[in-house]
Design a protein around this motif. Structure first.
Motif, PDB file in Angstrom:
ATOM      1  N   MET A 217      42.585 -57.007  -9.168  1.00  0.00           N
ATOM      2  CA  MET A 217      43.681 -56.351  -9.725  1.00  0.00           C
ATOM      3  C   MET A 217      43.566 -56.169 -11.209  1.00  0.00           C
TER       4      MET A 217
ATOM      5  N   SER B  46      45.128 -55.123 -14.650  1.00  0.00           N
ATOM      6  CA  SER B  46      46.029 -54.462 -15.567  1.00  0.00           C
ATOM      7  C   SER B  46      45.486 -54.312 -16.882  1.00  0.00           C
TER       8      SER B  46
ATOM      9  N   ILE C  84      45.646 -59.221 -21.051  1.00  0.00           N
ATOM     10  CA  ILE C  84      44.645 -59.933 -21.265  1.00  0.00           C
ATOM     11  C   ILE C  84      44.105 -60.863 -20.178  1.00  0.00           C
ATOM     12  N   ASP C  85      44.852 -61.062 -19.245  1.00  0.00           N
ATOM     13  CA  ASP C  85      44.313 -62.048 -18.094  1.00  0.00           C
ATOM     14  C   ASP C  85      43.509 -61.614 -17.220  1.00  0.00           C
ATOM     15  N   SER C  86      43.731 -60.329 -16.506  1.00  0.00           N
ATOM     16  CA  SER C  86      42.999 -59.879 -15.465  1.00  0.00           C
ATOM     17  C   SER C  86      41.607 -59.653 -15.677  1.00  0.00           C
TER      18      SER C  86
ATOM     19  N   PHE D  89      47.121 -50.226 -10.879  1.00  0.00           N
ATOM     20  CA  PHE D  89      48.307 -49.387 -10.695  1.00  0.00           C
ATOM     21  C   PHE D  89      48.971 -48.762 -11.822  1.00  0.00           C
TER      22      PHE D  89
ATOM     23  N   ARG E 132      55.172 -56.549  -6.288  1.00  0.00           N
ATOM     24  CA  ARG E 132      54.100 -57.186  -6.116  1.00  0.00           C
ATOM     25  C   ARG E 132      53.618 -57.243  -5.002  1.00  0.00           C
TER      26      ARG E 132
ATOM     27  N   ASN F 275      43.060 -61.822  -9.094  1.00  0.00           N
ATOM     28  CA  ASN F 275      44.011 -61.402  -9.896  1.00  0.00           C
ATOM     29  C   ASN F 275      44.185 -62.406 -11.100  1.00  0.00           C
ATOM     30  N   GLY F 276      45.042 -62.119 -12.196  1.00  0.00           N
ATOM     31  CA  GLY F 276      44.797 -62.768 -13.487  1.00  0.00           C
ATOM     32  C   GLY F 276      46.129 -63.757 -13.323  1.00  0.00           C
TER      33      GLY F 276
ATOM     34  N   GLN G 231      53.040 -69.206 -15.712  1.00  0.00           N
ATOM     35  CA  GLN G 231      53.187 -68.227 -16.908  1.00  0.00           C
ATOM     36  C   GLN G 231      54.619 -67.381 -17.176  1.00  0.00           C
TER      37      GLN G 231
ATOM     38  N   GLN H  21      54.939 -66.045 -11.192  1.00  0.00           N
ATOM     39  CA  GLN H  21      53.909 -66.835 -10.967  1.00  0.00           C
ATOM     40  C   GLN H  21      54.120 -68.264 -10.916  1.00  0.00           C
TER      41      GLN H  21
ATOM     42  N   CYS I 252      53.031 -50.625 -15.728  1.00  0.00           N
ATOM     43  CA  CYS I 252      53.658 -50.167 -14.738  1.00  0.00           C
ATOM     44  C   CYS I 252      54.736 -50.964 -14.071  1.00  0.00           C
TER      45      CYS I 252
END
Ligand code: ATP
Ligand code: MG
Length: 400
Positions: free
Chosen positions: A182, A184, A187-189, A208, A264, A285-286, A291, A295, A343
């Motif tokens: 997934m 986005s 930074i994370d994914s 998405f 989600r 995912n990230g 966080q 999460q 999004c």
């Protein structure tokens, strides 16, 4: 001196039996798919090593392109000579003389072919003392040498190299099956995708997109991130999913403090369905524990119940700083920090439940025609194959 070969070292300790065979085959295939773009050099398997015969290709170019392939621990340019100790001594001395900045060295001999006159210990001594006799101002340091001269005795000759270039480790892409990332624009994914590739997964991605609330720049950003990831794991198939209608419907039907949880859950369902169509065995995912509101453990549980497929979260225990360090190192950070509208943030309220209840989420969802929404989004997705046109492209197309 004629540098004809590149030695490819890979993790030998953790590999046993069938796994090892599969690992070596995949790594060789991935290396050769990169080498085919450079010239005529090719990798061959010999006991515990892959050796690239250069056939005139530039060793620096070959190394710069191979060092990002997962599964490789280190690489060295090597000179091949005979089993004769005098030949080995001469090559070792020549290599050492090219290391003009080095003050200390050591010789590490290894024999996979045992029928030579000298054993490894004797070779270390004979080659080391020859280098010492024929140079000035250089000493032996067995613990922390500036240069390690590696002497590998094999059946068809001896390979000698000075120093090594570190690889990225991990497992060859393709040995762990396919996952659906997934992705986005954050930074994370991308970092999560990189880490999944590092463990041998082929990565496809779902993004998405909510036009006109998110613009073309946001989409381009995700394409750029996928392109950067393709440097490590081969071309990335990206599925851009239209998400506007679903978000509007959630906005209309669901109390705002559960909108994030339900959003989600819809994302998960859609990604799971695309994963099944594409033969992916897990989602990635990230997410990182604690966080943001979505999460917390309570949130993760209320969300993940919407799907049955395993969800891998490579960043779950990492701090943001650790994730940012990896993002910088793999070249996704600069793209991720460009401003854009996600999004998810557009329709969402300032406050979301940090401890949503699954029962509540299920109850609110009864007002949605979930199957129809999921099917429509899945069917209207735009797939594309993203690969980098940069000179260090690893396009492992045979894996796709
Ligand atoms: P990221 O930096 O990856 O965006 P984040 O810390 O901003 O993560 P969220 O925005 O809450 O966290 O998203 C959590 C995860 O959900 C993301 O890491 C990503 O895997 C997935 N995700 C979020 N938004 C999207 C999107 N628009 N398309 C695809 N996946 C998304
Ligand atoms: Mg985000």
């Amino acid at each position: 001196m004629n540098i004809e070969h590149i030695l490819v070292r890979y993790g030998e300790i953790a590999l046993k039996g069938k796994n090892r065979n599969e690992f070596e085959r995949a790594l060789k295939g991935n290396i050769n798919s990169v080498l085919r773009k450079i010239g005529s050099s090719r990798a061959k398997r010999t006991f515990g090593r892959l050796i690239v015969e250069l056939n005139g290709d530039d060793p620096n170019v070959v190394i710069s392109r191979l060092k990002d392939i997962f599964g490789i621990i280190s690489l060295s340019v090597a000179v091949k000579t005979s089993h004769d100790v005098h030949d080995i001594q001469k090559v070792a001395l020549q290599l050492m003389k090219e290391e003009t900045a080095a003050k200390t060295f050591k010789v590490s001999a290894r024999r996979s072919f045992k029928k030579t006159e000298l054993d490894s210990q004797a070779l270390n001594y004979e080659v080391g003392s020859y280098v010492l006799r024929n140079t000035d101002d250089i000493t032996v340091d067995v613990h922390n040498p500036d240069v390690e001269i590696s002497v590998e005795v094999r059946e068809h000759g001896t390979y000698i190299s000075a120093g090594k270039v570190q690889g990225r480790g991990g497992l060859p892409v393709g040995t762990s099956g396919k996952v659906m990332l997934m992705l986005s624009g954050g930074i994370d994914s991308p970092v999560a995708g990189y880490l999944a590739m590092k463990r041998g997964s082929i990565v496809e991605a779902v993004h998405f997109h909510s036009p006109p609330f998110t613009n073309e720049r946001a989409k381009q950003k995700v394409i750029d991130l996928a392109k950067q990831l393709s440097l490590y794991g081969g071309a990335v198939r990206l599925h851009v999913v239209p998400f506007t209608e679903i978000q509007q419907e959630i906005h209309r039907q669901i109390p705002s403090y559960y909108a994030m949880t339900i959003t989600r859950r819809m994302m998960l369902r859609i990604t799971e369905k695309i994963a099944a169509e594409q033969g992916a065995l897990a989602l990635v995912n990230g997410e990182s524990l604690g966080q943001v509101a979505s999460q917390t453990l309570e949130s993760l549980r209320a969300i993940e119940q919407a799907a049955e497929i395993p969800i891998l979260r490579p960043l779950i225990t990492m701090d943001k700083i650790e994730v940012m360090d990896i993002a910088k190192q793999i070249g996704t950070y600069e793209t991720s920090i460009l401003p854009y509208e996600d999004c998810c943030t557009i329709f969402l309220p300032e406050q979301s439940k940090t401890k949503p209840k699954l029962e509540k989420a299920l109850q609110f969802e009864t007002s949605l025609d979930i199957d129809a929404m999921v099917d429509k989004a899945v069917n209207n997705r735009e797939p594309s194959l993203i690969s980098s046109d940069s000179p260090i492209d690893n396009n492992f197309t045979e894996l796709l």
